[in-house]
Scaffold this motif. Structure first.
Motif, PDB file in Angstrom:
ATOM      1  N   GLU A   1       0.862  -1.175   0.000  1.00 19.31           N
ATOM      2  CA  GLU A   1       0.000   0.000   0.000  1.00 19.31           C
ATOM      3  C   GLU A   1       0.901   1.228   0.000  1.00 19.31           C
ATOM      4  N   ASP A   2       0.904   1.937  -1.116  1.00 21.09           N
ATOM      5  CA  ASP A   2       1.827   3.047  -1.326  1.00 21.09           C
ATOM      6  C   ASP A   2       1.719   4.080  -0.211  1.00 21.09           C
ATOM      7  N   ASN A   3       2.886   4.450   0.329  1.00 20.05           N
ATOM      8  CA  ASN A   3       2.997   5.444   1.393  1.00 20.05           C
ATOM      9  C   ASN A   3       2.325   5.020   2.695  1.00 20.05           C
ATOM     10  N   LYS A   4       2.008   3.718   2.795  1.00 19.44           N
ATOM     11  CA  LYS A   4       1.384   3.220   4.020  1.00 19.44           C
ATOM     12  C   LYS A   4       2.172   2.029   4.569  1.00 19.44           C
ATOM     13  N   THR A   5       2.252   0.946   3.793  1.00 18.94           N
ATOM     14  CA  THR A   5       3.075  -0.200   4.220  1.00 18.94           C
ATOM     15  C   THR A   5       4.409  -0.228   3.473  1.00 18.94           C
ATOM     16  N   GLY A   6       4.617   0.758   2.640  1.00 17.13           N
ATOM     17  CA  GLY A   6       5.851   0.825   1.854  1.00 17.13           C
ATOM     18  C   GLY A   6       5.696   1.835   0.737  1.00 17.13           C
ATOM     19  N   ILE A   7       6.465   1.645  -0.314  1.00 14.89           N
ATOM     20  CA  ILE A   7       6.415   2.557  -1.446  1.00 14.89           C
ATOM     21  C   ILE A   7       6.737   1.754  -2.707  1.00 14.89           C
ATOM     22  N   LYS A   8       6.156   2.169  -3.844  1.00 11.51           N
ATOM     23  CA  LYS A   8       6.323   1.418  -5.097  1.00 11.51           C
ATOM     24  C   LYS A   8       7.146   2.218  -6.096  1.00 11.51           C
ATOM     25  N   PHE A   9       7.874   1.459  -6.949  1.00  7.93           N
ATOM     26  CA  PHE A   9       8.703   2.090  -7.973  1.00  7.93           C
ATOM     27  C   PHE A   9       8.469   1.419  -9.320  1.00  7.93           C
ATOM     28  N   VAL A  10       8.907   2.067 -10.382  1.00 11.30           N
ATOM     29  CA  VAL A  10       8.824   1.475 -11.722  1.00 11.30           C
ATOM     30  C   VAL A  10       9.720   0.237 -11.715  1.00 11.30           C
ATOM     31  N   TYR A  11       9.109  -0.936 -11.851  1.00  8.42           N
ATOM     32  CA  TYR A  11       9.756  -2.189 -11.464  1.00  8.42           C
ATOM     33  C   TYR A  11      11.071  -2.517 -12.156  1.00  8.42           C
ATOM     34  N   ASP A  12      11.293  -1.989 -13.349  1.00 12.72           N
ATOM     35  CA  ASP A  12      12.525  -2.312 -14.075  1.00 12.72           C
ATOM     36  C   ASP A  12      13.479  -1.120 -14.181  1.00 12.72           C
ATOM     37  N   SER A  13      13.287  -0.112 -13.322  1.00  8.86           N
ATOM     38  CA  SER A  13      14.083   1.115 -13.395  1.00  8.86           C
ATOM     39  C   SER A  13      14.957   1.302 -12.162  1.00  8.86           C
ATOM     40  N   PRO A  14      16.274   1.105 -12.278  1.00 12.20           N
ATOM     41  CA  PRO A  14      17.170   1.400 -11.150  1.00 12.20           C
ATOM     42  C   PRO A  14      17.096   2.859 -10.720  1.00 12.20           C
ATOM     43  N   ASP A  15      16.925   3.763 -11.693  1.00 10.23           N
ATOM     44  CA  ASP A  15      16.852   5.193 -11.367  1.00 10.23           C
ATOM     45  C   ASP A  15      15.647   5.488 -10.486  1.00 10.23           C
ATOM     46  N   ASP A  16      14.493   4.929 -10.843  1.00 14.45           N
ATOM     47  CA  ASP A  16      13.298   5.200 -10.054  1.00 14.45           C
ATOM     48  C   ASP A  16      13.393   4.546  -8.680  1.00 14.45           C
ATOM     49  N   LEU A  17      13.981   3.347  -8.623  1.00 18.49           N
ATOM     50  CA  LEU A  17      14.170   2.711  -7.314  1.00 18.49           C
ATOM     51  C   LEU A  17      15.049   3.589  -6.422  1.00 18.49           C
ATOM     52  N   ALA A  18      16.125   4.105  -6.959  1.00 17.56           N
ATOM     53  CA  ALA A  18      16.999   4.981  -6.172  1.00 17.56           C
ATOM     54  C   ALA A  18      16.240   6.215  -5.687  1.00 17.56           C
ATOM     55  N   ASP A  19      15.430   6.807  -6.565  1.00 18.83           N
ATOM     56  CA  ASP A  19      14.637   7.982  -6.189  1.00 18.83           C
ATOM     57  C   ASP A  19      13.648   7.641  -5.071  1.00 18.83           C
ATOM     58  N   LYS A  20      13.008   6.478  -5.196  1.00 18.61           N
ATOM     59  CA  LYS A  20      12.003   6.090  -4.199  1.00 18.61           C
ATOM     60  C   LYS A  20      12.650   5.780  -2.855  1.00 18.61           C
ATOM     61  N   ILE A  21      13.859   5.262  -2.851  1.00 18.98           N
ATOM     62  CA  ILE A  21      14.561   5.026  -1.585  1.00 18.98           C
ATOM     63  C   ILE A  21      14.864   6.361  -0.904  1.00 18.98           C
ATOM     64  N   ARG A  22      15.271   7.352  -1.696  1.00 20.66           N
ATOM     65  CA  ARG A  22      15.508   8.688  -1.121  1.00 20.66           C
ATOM     66  C   ARG A  22      14.219   9.249  -0.522  1.00 20.66           C
ATOM     67  N   THR A  23      13.115   9.063  -1.243  1.00 18.40           N
ATOM     68  CA  THR A  23      11.811   9.521  -0.747  1.00 18.40           C
ATOM     69  C   THR A  23      11.437   8.789   0.530  1.00 18.40           C
ATOM     70  N   TYR A  24      11.621   7.491   0.519  1.00 15.88           N
ATOM     71  CA  TYR A  24      11.267   6.658   1.676  1.00 15.88           C
ATOM     72  C   TYR A  24      12.006   7.124   2.935  1.00 15.88           C
ATOM     73  N   ASN A  25      13.249   7.484   2.786  1.00 14.83           N
ATOM     74  CA  ASN A  25      14.048   7.900   3.940  1.00 14.83           C
ATOM     75  C   ASN A  25      13.552   9.189   4.580  1.00 14.83           C
ATOM     76  N   GLN A  26      12.696   9.935   3.870  1.00 13.27           N
ATOM     77  CA  GLN A  26      12.122  11.167   4.410  1.00 13.27           C
ATOM     78  C   GLN A  26      10.760  10.925   5.055  1.00 13.27           C
ATOM     79  N   MET A  27      10.271   9.682   4.993  1.00  9.86           N
ATOM     80  CA  MET A  27       8.935   9.368   5.493  1.00  9.86           C
ATOM     81  C   MET A  27       8.994   8.925   6.952  1.00  9.86           C
ATOM     82  N   ASP A  28       7.824   8.774   7.558  1.00  9.09           N
ATOM     83  CA  ASP A  28       7.712   8.318   8.945  1.00  9.09           C
ATOM     84  C   ASP A  28       7.829   6.794   8.956  1.00  9.09           C
TER      85      ASP A  28
END
Length: 400
Positions: free
Chosen positions: A337-364
């Motif tokens: 569940e996006d922004n609730k139990t985790g966060i989702k990224f474009v499944y075959d994109s290393p760039d988007d995964l890296a971006d989402k990890i940065r975003t995740y680190n700013q979350m609660d």
């Protein structure tokens, strides 16, 4: 009113390399026995092939379609043990669909849990080369022969496709009850009935997810969540290359890879040649060791490049109150569940995964850990799973 306890014949064909299906089957047996049912097992293993002589190996394509050995042995077990229901898991290659005919002839209801997509795809994964592929569903099973989809072998693919083709023609699958692990999987299965001939009876298709037993937490929980965790086979199907390339862009973030597989040497060479210092390959870990890794993780990374019939890693992460960063594809997208139990990224994109990890680190993250545990408590507990399975058994017994 408490339902009658049952005598269940559990049937499973293990692959030569043990996998997640074996764990699920063992868990389900343990669960059924915990609630007072009697479980008799009939198991075969594809390692039997290694003990065969040349003539026996030549006959494998025929016995994989219909094994007289399985038929005789299963029929004997049913009659001697007064079996109430036969629950099949995997039949490829040694068990074969002859197990269904043993149940039919004994007039005992039979149900199969579909742990993958092999009813539609001879490879079982909807994955070919480096991408998702549904050609066999759309254009016919002959597509798999062209590519040698099952284990990169045209001969083994032919056998896998032949089993499906012959038993579709015989109407075998119309008489079988099926358990799909998710709504997504059920929707895919329904594609079998797109033609004039109905391959399966959708009224006999049920939904029951997998589950995981919750491990006892240590007295001293981790207080510093200083790494991300990848749990699974080190192979393209699981997206290990996507994860490694994402963390190459995040030198200040630590990744632990728990697992082994065919791309291990390639990935180790990659991180050495690219001077990557923040990725640790822990190799194969036993259950206790993996649990310890879960408890110290900021999040689990799921980067499968296929639909995944059911992501047990996500269930295990949630049971340990660990959020998940997952590719937005197939069943992964449904379980996070996006922004609730985790966060989702474009499944075959290393760039988007890296971006989402940065975003995740700013979350609660503390709140997301609570949500992950709540997801487990609501949907993945063994006691709730048992009630679903018990209801399925009694319904198909009543409908026989």
């Amino acid at each position: 009113m408490e339902k009658q306890k049952l005598r269940i014949l559990q049937v499973h064909n293990a692959y030569q390399i043990p996998g997640g299906e074996d764990v699920v089957v063992a868990n389900e047996k343990k669960l059924l026995e915990m609630y007072g049912n009697e479980v008799i097992t009939y198991s075969r293993n594809n390692t039997e092939i290694n003990e065969m002589n040349a003539v026996q190996k030549l006959l494998i394509p025929f016995s994989a379609v219909y094994s007289f050995k399985t038929y005789r042995e299963v029929k004997k077990i049913i009659r001697e043990n007064h079996i109430d229901v036969v629950h099949v898991h995997n039949t490829l290659m040694m068990v074969s669909p002859s197990v269904f005919y043993a149940a039919f002839d004994c007039k005992v209801p039979v149900v199969q849990t579909l742990h993958n997509f092999r009813m539609l795809c001879p490879a079982g994964s909807y994955f070919r080369g480096d991408r998702i592929c549904e050609e066999c569903s759309e254009k016919g099973l002959q597509c798999s022969l062209k590519y040698g989809c099952y284990r990169n072998s045209k001969a083994q693919t032919f056998v896998s496709a032949a089993i499906l083709k012959i038993h579709r023609m015989l109407g075998t699958y119309r008489k079988v009850n099926f358990i799909c692990l998710t709504e997504f999987n059920k929707e895919k299965l329904s594609k079998l009935n797109k033609g004039a001939k109905k391959i399966i009876d959708m009224d006999k298709v049920y939904i029951k997810p997998n589950f995981t037993f919750q491990e006892t937490a240590p007295e001293e929980p981790h207080t510093e969540l200083d790494y991300f965790l990848f749990v699974g086979r080190v192979e393209a199907l699981k997206g290990i290359d996507v994860v490694v390339k994402a963390f190459e862009k995040l030198p200040d973030q630590r990744l632990i890879v728990a697992g082994d597989g065919p791309m291990m040497d390639e990935m180790k060479t990659y991180i050495r040649e690219h001077h990557i210092q923040n990725i640790e390959f822990a190799g194969y870990l036993n259950k206790t060791q993996v649990q310890e890794k879960y408890r110290g993780a900021r999040a689990v990374i799921m980067a499968s490049q296929c639909y995944e019939a059911f992501a047990m890693t996500i269930a295990e992460a949630y049971s340990n109150a660990v959020p998940v960063i997952a590719g937005n594809v197939g069943n992964l997208a449904k379980m996070v569940e996006d922004n609730k139990t985790g966060i989702k990224f474009v499944y075959d994109s290393p760039d988007d995964l890296a971006d989402k990890i940065r975003t995740y680190n700013q979350m609660d993250i503390g709140k997301m850990k609570q949500n992950a545990k709540a997801f487990y408590e609501k949907r993945l507990r063994p006691e709730d799973n048992y009630r679903i399975l018990e209801d399925i058994y009694h319904k198909i017994i009543g409908n026989k």
